[in-house]
Design a protein around this motif. Sequence first.
Motif, PDB file in Angstrom:
ATOM      1  N   VAL A 178       0.850  -1.187   0.000  1.00 42.28           N
ATOM      2  CA  VAL A 178       0.000   0.000   0.000  1.00 42.28           C
ATOM      3  C   VAL A 178       0.890   1.244   0.000  1.00 42.28           C
ATOM      4  CG1 VAL A 178      -1.768   1.270   1.257  1.00 42.28           C
ATOM      5  CG2 VAL A 178      -1.817  -1.224   1.230  1.00 42.28           C
ATOM      6  N   PRO A 179       0.713   2.130  -0.988  1.00 35.85           N
ATOM      7  CA  PRO A 179       1.527   3.354  -1.031  1.00 35.85           C
ATOM      8  C   PRO A 179       1.111   4.319   0.078  1.00 35.85           C
ATOM      9  CG  PRO A 179      -0.109   3.390  -2.767  1.00 35.85           C
ATOM     10  CD  PRO A 179      -0.227   2.051  -2.091  1.00 35.85           C
ATOM     11  N   SER A 180       2.016   5.203   0.417  1.00 38.40           N
ATOM     12  CA  SER A 180       1.680   6.208   1.425  1.00 38.40           C
ATOM     13  C   SER A 180       0.653   7.173   0.831  1.00 38.40           C
ATOM     14  CB  SER A 180       2.934   6.945   1.888  1.00 38.40           C
ATOM     15  OG  SER A 180       3.581   7.536   0.790  1.00 38.40           O
ATOM     16  N   GLY A 181      -0.085   7.835   1.690  1.00 36.69           N
ATOM     17  CA  GLY A 181      -1.228   8.668   1.326  1.00 36.69           C
ATOM     18  C   GLY A 181      -1.074   9.526   0.092  1.00 36.69           C
ATOM     19  N   GLY A 182      -2.176   9.725  -0.580  1.00 37.75           N
ATOM     20  CA  GLY A 182      -2.233  10.637  -1.710  1.00 37.75           C
ATOM     21  C   GLY A 182      -1.811  10.062  -3.048  1.00 37.75           C
ATOM     22  N   ALA A 183      -1.579   8.748  -3.134  1.00 35.81           N
ATOM     23  CA  ALA A 183      -1.157   8.153  -4.401  1.00 35.81           C
ATOM     24  C   ALA A 183      -2.309   8.196  -5.406  1.00 35.81           C
ATOM     25  CB  ALA A 183      -0.710   6.720  -4.191  1.00 35.81           C
ATOM     26  N   GLU A 184      -2.006   8.615  -6.619  1.00 34.65           N
ATOM     27  CA  GLU A 184      -3.001   8.644  -7.682  1.00 34.65           C
ATOM     28  C   GLU A 184      -2.758   7.453  -8.592  1.00 34.65           C
ATOM     29  OE1 GLU A 184      -3.638  11.303 -11.564  1.00 34.65           O
ATOM     30  OE2 GLU A 184      -3.962  12.391  -9.688  1.00 34.65           O
ATOM     31  N   VAL A 185      -3.816   6.760  -8.935  1.00 31.66           N
ATOM     32  CA  VAL A 185      -3.721   5.591  -9.801  1.00 31.66           C
ATOM     33  C   VAL A 185      -4.616   5.826 -11.002  1.00 31.66           C
ATOM     34  CG1 VAL A 185      -4.126   3.121  -9.985  1.00 31.66           C
ATOM     35  CG2 VAL A 185      -3.346   4.082  -7.824  1.00 31.66           C
ATOM     36  N   VAL A 186      -4.064   5.668 -12.194  1.00 31.68           N
ATOM     37  CA  VAL A 186      -4.848   5.801 -13.414  1.00 31.68           C
ATOM     38  C   VAL A 186      -4.773   4.469 -14.157  1.00 31.68           C
ATOM     39  CG1 VAL A 186      -5.092   6.989 -15.627  1.00 31.68           C
ATOM     40  CG2 VAL A 186      -4.363   8.257 -13.601  1.00 31.68           C
ATOM     41  N   VAL A 187      -5.917   3.856 -14.378  1.00 27.70           N
ATOM     42  CA  VAL A 187      -6.029   2.635 -15.164  1.00 27.70           C
ATOM     43  C   VAL A 187      -7.250   2.772 -16.065  1.00 27.70           C
ATOM     44  CG1 VAL A 187      -4.883   1.117 -13.502  1.00 27.70           C
ATOM     45  CG2 VAL A 187      -7.352   1.445 -13.361  1.00 27.70           C
ATOM     46  N   TYR A 188      -7.289   1.962 -17.091  1.00 30.72           N
ATOM     47  CA  TYR A 188      -8.411   1.950 -18.007  1.00 30.72           C
ATOM     48  C   TYR A 188      -8.921   0.521 -18.112  1.00 30.72           C
ATOM     49  CZ  TYR A 188      -6.410   6.431 -19.276  1.00 30.72           C
ATOM     50  OH  TYR A 188      -5.915   7.706 -19.226  1.00 30.72           O
ATOM     51  N   VAL A 189     -10.240   0.377 -18.240  1.00 31.25           N
ATOM     52  CA  VAL A 189     -10.824  -0.942 -18.433  1.00 31.25           C
ATOM     53  C   VAL A 189     -11.554  -0.951 -19.767  1.00 31.25           C
ATOM     54  CG1 VAL A 189     -12.381  -2.707 -17.549  1.00 31.25           C
ATOM     55  CG2 VAL A 189     -11.098  -1.277 -15.947  1.00 31.25           C
ATOM     56  N   GLU A 190     -11.184  -1.906 -20.600  1.00 24.79           N
ATOM     57  CA  GLU A 190     -11.840  -2.106 -21.894  1.00 24.79           C
ATOM     58  C   GLU A 190     -12.798  -3.278 -21.732  1.00 24.79           C
ATOM     59  OE1 GLU A 190     -10.445  -3.265 -26.415  1.00 24.79           O
ATOM     60  OE2 GLU A 190      -9.154  -3.757 -24.732  1.00 24.79           O
ATOM     61  N   MET A 191     -14.054  -3.062 -22.011  1.00 24.81           N
ATOM     62  CA  MET A 191     -15.071  -4.101 -21.859  1.00 24.81           C
ATOM     63  C   MET A 191     -15.463  -4.626 -23.230  1.00 24.81           C
ATOM     64  SD  MET A 191     -18.700  -3.638 -19.960  1.00 24.81           S
ATOM     65  CE  MET A 191     -20.123  -4.430 -20.669  1.00 24.81           C
ATOM     66  N   ALA A 192     -15.334  -5.932 -23.416  1.00 24.52           N
ATOM     67  CA  ALA A 192     -15.701  -6.558 -24.688  1.00 24.52           C
ATOM     68  C   ALA A 192     -17.153  -7.022 -24.635  1.00 24.52           C
ATOM     69  CB  ALA A 192     -14.792  -7.748 -24.957  1.00 24.52           C
ATOM     70  N   CYS A 193     -17.773  -7.118 -25.778  1.00 23.75           N
ATOM     71  CA  CYS A 193     -19.161  -7.601 -25.846  1.00 23.75           C
ATOM     72  C   CYS A 193     -19.161  -9.053 -26.303  1.00 23.75           C
ATOM     73  CB  CYS A 193     -19.983  -6.734 -26.786  1.00 23.75           C
ATOM     74  SG  CYS A 193     -20.256  -5.083 -26.115  1.00 23.75           S
ATOM     75  N   ASN A 194     -18.485  -9.881 -25.512  1.00 26.16           N
ATOM     76  CA  ASN A 194     -18.495 -11.318 -25.752  1.00 26.16           C
ATOM     77  C   ASN A 194     -18.141 -12.033 -24.448  1.00 26.16           C
ATOM     78  OD1 ASN A 194     -15.648 -10.255 -26.803  1.00 26.16           O
ATOM     79  ND2 ASN A 194     -15.363 -12.291 -25.946  1.00 26.16           N
ATOM     80  N   GLY A 195     -18.498 -13.293 -24.383  1.00 24.55           N
ATOM     81  CA  GLY A 195     -18.156 -14.117 -23.231  1.00 24.55           C
ATOM     82  C   GLY A 195     -16.763 -14.701 -23.400  1.00 24.55           C
ATOM     83  N   LEU A 196     -16.423 -15.642 -22.543  1.00 27.10           N
ATOM     84  CA  LEU A 196     -15.089 -16.226 -22.529  1.00 27.10           C
ATOM     85  C   LEU A 196     -14.712 -16.868 -23.857  1.00 27.10           C
ATOM     86  CD1 LEU A 196     -12.550 -16.915 -20.931  1.00 27.10           C
ATOM     87  CD2 LEU A 196     -13.728 -18.947 -20.069  1.00 27.10           C
ATOM     88  N   PHE A 197     -15.652 -17.526 -24.515  1.00 26.83           N
ATOM     89  CA  PHE A 197     -15.324 -18.244 -25.745  1.00 26.83           C
ATOM     90  C   PHE A 197     -15.994 -17.669 -26.973  1.00 26.83           C
ATOM     91  CE2 PHE A 197     -14.718 -21.394 -22.351  1.00 26.83           C
ATOM     92  CZ  PHE A 197     -13.360 -21.586 -22.519  1.00 26.83           C
ATOM     93  N   GLY A 198     -16.307 -16.408 -26.950  1.00 27.57           N
ATOM     94  CA  GLY A 198     -16.876 -15.776 -28.128  1.00 27.57           C
ATOM     95  C   GLY A 198     -18.229 -15.156 -27.865  1.00 27.57           C
ATOM     96  N   ALA A 199     -18.872 -14.725 -28.950  1.00 24.43           N
ATOM     97  CA  ALA A 199     -20.145 -14.017 -28.835  1.00 24.43           C
ATOM     98  C   ALA A 199     -21.313 -14.834 -29.356  1.00 24.43           C
ATOM     99  CB  ALA A 199     -20.060 -12.693 -29.595  1.00 24.43           C
ATOM    100  N   GLY A 200     -21.080 -16.108 -29.666  1.00 29.89           N
ATOM    101  CA  GLY A 200     -22.141 -16.933 -30.229  1.00 29.89           C
ATOM    102  C   GLY A 200     -23.184 -17.363 -29.221  1.00 29.89           C
ATOM    103  N   ARG A 201     -24.283 -17.854 -29.747  1.00 29.43           N
ATOM    104  CA  ARG A 201     -25.351 -18.381 -28.879  1.00 29.43           C
ATOM    105  C   ARG A 201     -24.780 -19.524 -28.045  1.00 29.43           C
ATOM    106  NH1 ARG A 201     -28.474 -16.853 -33.412  1.00 29.43           N
ATOM    107  NH2 ARG A 201     -30.239 -15.583 -32.767  1.00 29.43           N
ATOM    108  N   GLY A 202     -25.054 -19.497 -26.756  1.00 27.71           N
ATOM    109  CA  GLY A 202     -24.553 -20.552 -25.887  1.00 27.71           C
ATOM    110  C   GLY A 202     -23.092 -20.387 -25.524  1.00 27.71           C
ATOM    111  N   GLY A 203     -22.465 -19.284 -25.932  1.00 27.00           N
ATOM    112  CA  GLY A 203     -21.073 -19.035 -25.593  1.00 27.00           C
ATOM    113  C   GLY A 203     -20.078 -19.775 -26.461  1.00 27.00           C
ATOM    114  N   ASP A 204     -20.559 -20.477 -27.480  1.00 26.44           N
ATOM    115  CA  ASP A 204     -19.663 -21.243 -28.333  1.00 26.44           C
ATOM    116  C   ASP A 204     -19.293 -20.466 -29.585  1.00 26.44           C
ATOM    117  OD1 ASP A 204     -19.717 -23.430 -26.613  1.00 26.44           O
ATOM    118  OD2 ASP A 204     -21.562 -24.185 -27.506  1.00 26.44           O
ATOM    119  N   ILE A 205     -18.497 -21.103 -30.414  1.00 25.64           N
ATOM    120  CA  ILE A 205     -18.085 -20.473 -31.677  1.00 25.64           C
ATOM    121  C   ILE A 205     -19.221 -20.666 -32.670  1.00 25.64           C
ATOM    122  CG2 ILE A 205     -16.386 -20.462 -33.528  1.00 25.64           C
ATOM    123  CD1 ILE A 205     -14.394 -21.575 -31.484  1.00 25.64           C
TER     124      ILE A 205
END
Length: 103
Positions: free
Chosen positions: A39-66
């Motif tokens: 844990v950093p000492s007080g006042g640490a600024e953290v900048v991160v970005y999150v990219e969200m995909a529109c698919n599940g673990l194994f793709g975007a097909g019906r049932g999560g399959d290819i």
Amino acid sequence: MWDSNSEAMLWSDHGQPRQGFTGGGGMCRRDNYPLFHEVPSGGAEVVVYVEMACNGLFGAGRGGDIEPPDPDCSYTLSECGVSTFDAEAWQLLQRVTVIFNHQ
């Protein structure tokens, strides 16, 4: 914590991939990443970005399959948070879980 019920990627502010996330239920769920090992000492600024995909673990097909993408599929960010890790509380939770599961 991050759960978009889809795949997502945490990026550093310098464009480096830091962690892939997989939301929803199941054994493949990955929803957290330690920003700091100490844990950093007080006042640490953290900048991160999150990219969200529109698919599940194994793709975007019906049932999560290819399969062809499901045009009616949607994803919702259901959890997003930053927290500190309390090792003592985590150890206690593990002990209680073991005791509860062995009754």
